[in-house]
Scaffold this motif. Structure first.
Motif, short mmCIF file in Angstrom:
data_model
loop_
_atom_site.label_atom_id
_atom_site.label_comp_id
_atom_site.label_asym_id
_atom_site.label_seq_id
_atom_site.Cartn_x
_atom_site.Cartn_y
_atom_site.Cartn_z
N LYS A 1 0.84 -1.21 0.00
CA LYS A 1 0.00 0.00 0.00
C LYS A 1 0.87 1.25 0.00
N LYS A 2 1.92 1.19 0.81
CA LYS A 2 2.84 2.33 0.91
C LYS A 2 3.49 2.60 -0.46
N LEU B 1 13.48 -0.84 6.50
CA LEU B 1 12.22 -0.19 6.87
C LEU B 1 12.34 1.34 6.84
N LYS B 2 13.45 1.83 7.34
CA LYS B 2 13.65 3.29 7.40
C LYS B 2 13.76 3.86 5.98
N LEU C 1 7.09 8.35 9.93
CA LEU C 1 7.17 7.62 11.21
C LEU C 1 5.93 6.79 11.49
N ASP C 2 4.79 7.29 11.04
CA ASP C 2 3.54 6.52 11.25
C ASP C 2 3.64 5.17 10.57
N PHE C 3 4.16 5.20 9.32
CA PHE C 3 4.30 3.96 8.56
C PHE C 3 5.27 3.01 9.27
N GLU C 4 6.41 3.58 9.71
CA GLU C 4 7.42 2.79 10.42
C GLU C 4 6.81 2.09 11.64
N LYS D 1 3.68 1.48 12.22
CA LYS D 1 2.66 0.53 11.81
C LYS D 1 3.29 -0.82 11.45
N ILE D 2 4.39 -0.75 10.67
CA ILE D 2 5.05 -2.00 10.24
C ILE D 2 5.64 -2.73 11.46
N ILE D 3 6.23 -1.96 12.36
CA ILE D 3 6.79 -2.59 13.58
C ILE D 3 5.67 -3.27 14.38
N ALA D 4 4.52 -2.60 14.44
CA ALA D 4 3.38 -3.19 15.16
C ALA D 4 2.95 -4.50 14.50
N PHE D 5 2.95 -4.51 13.15
CA PHE D 5 2.57 -5.75 12.45
C PHE D 5 3.60 -6.85 12.67
N ILE D 6 4.88 -6.47 12.70
CA ILE D 6 5.93 -7.47 12.96
C ILE D 6 5.71 -8.06 14.35
#
Lengths: 235, 105
Positions: free
Chosen positions: A17-18, B9-10, B17-20, B22-27
């Motif tokens: 999505k990103k 990821l960075k 930062l929101d995306f970062e 979010k992905i960490i939360a999914f991991i």
């Protein structure tokens, strides 16, 4: 370009999505965690591009591609480089992205899609011509017998012969399944097993790996199941 | 031993930062489940399923920039398809390393 994303991993969907958000022309209209839900969506919606994970449980990405009715560009995403060869055997697959996805490689794939869209697609009208013929003449006991094609329930291979079964009568004909398959309209008949060709309109129900045609249970092979599902108007 | 990091990821987030997060939360959400599923299938000797679990985990391995471990996982996945468990303990060490890294995020 209307796009859908299919991946059973939430993190992978989020990354896709990103990346899609970086391309103005791309509009992600839906995301799916399994291929079956995507098939249902595509039965009533048209999209220009599908991002597809290959490695999914129950129904793989390759199984999904076989169900596609309309020519739709597919970009495969996978952690497995070895799938690339198989991927390019499928007409709709235009690119193959190895995870983790990088922005530069992703943009190249989108560029490829844009070029692909500009190439006019050749249309194979052969099957449409076939639908104009609704009768078949077959040699039965040295007589050419007229068989009304829509009345055929199924065709069963039996050694050097085929059994053409209608609701009223069965015809034993010296021929092959392949030959009759070429004579029957492809929009009405589908091969569900190496020994069976069925009339889609005569299906009563489908359960696991079999279909019920009138009172007869016909086996459905794993390899033919995606094509059968593609033809059905799934809810 | 190769160390996990967030450089991929960075780079992908490019400051978002929101995306970062979010992905960490999914991991954090998905990895323990994937690891548990793999261990369950491995212990019950369902090696084909365990191979599919390794395949799924490989994406997290690559997102955490563990290139060598990704190769090891690929080999382990192939081995499991042939019921070969030679790389099981090395792969377990990879999983433990990832768990420790993820827990401190």
């Amino acid at each position: 370009m209307k796009s859908i994303l299919i991946d059973d991993e939430v993190m992978a969907l989020e990354i896709l999505k990103k990346l899609c958000s970086k391309v103005k022309e791309l509009e992600v209209v839906a995301t799916f965690s399994n291929a079956i839900d995507a098939i249902k969506y595509l039965n009533s919606n048209q999209v220009d591009l599908i991002f597809l994970d290959i490695h999914m449980p129950d129904f793989s990405g390759f199984d999904f591609v076989k169900t596609l009715k309309n020519p739709t560009n597919v970009i495969v995403t996978t952690s497995e480089k070895d799938f690339a060869l198989e991927a390019f055997e499928h007409d709709f697959i235009i690119d193959f992205l190895v995870k983790p996805l990088s922005k530069s490689r992703f943009l190249k794939a989108i560029q490829k899609t844009k070029i692909q869209k500009e190439v006019p697609k050749l249309k194979n009208d052969f099957s449409e011509e076939n639908t104009l013929l609704d009768v078949l003449y077959a040699n039965v006991n040295r007589r050419l017998i007229k068989i009304d094609i829509p009345s055929i329930n199924l065709v069963e291979a039996n050694g050097d012969y085929i059994n053409v079964k209608t609701s009223k009568k069965n015809y034993v004909i010296h021929s092959t399944l392949k030959k009759i398959e070429n004579k029957l309209p492809s929009n009405l008949f589908v091969k569900v097993h190496r020994s069976y060709l069925i009339n889609i309109k005569k299906i009563v129900d489908i359960q696991d790996n079999s279909v019920l045609i009138e009172k007869e249970i016909i086996p459905v092979s794993r390899i033919n199941k995606p094509e059968l599902l593609r033809r059905l108007n799934l809810l | 031993m190769e160390k996990a990091n967030l450089s991929y990821l960075k780079k992908l987030a490019a400051g978002d930062l929101d995306f970062e997060e979010k992905i960490i939360a999914f991991i954090k959400l998905e990895f323990p489940q994937e690891k548990k599923r793999y261990q369950k299938h491995f212990e019950s000797k369902e090696f084909t399923k365990a191979a599919a679990d390794v395949h799924k985990i490989k994406h997290k391995i690559s997102v955490l920039d563990l290139k060598k471990n990704h190769n090891l996982a690929t080999q382990h996945e192939q081995n499991l398809k042939n019921s070969n468990t030679d790389l099981a303990s090395e792969f377990d060490a990879v999983l433990e390393g990832m768990t420790a890294f993820i827990n401190q995020l």
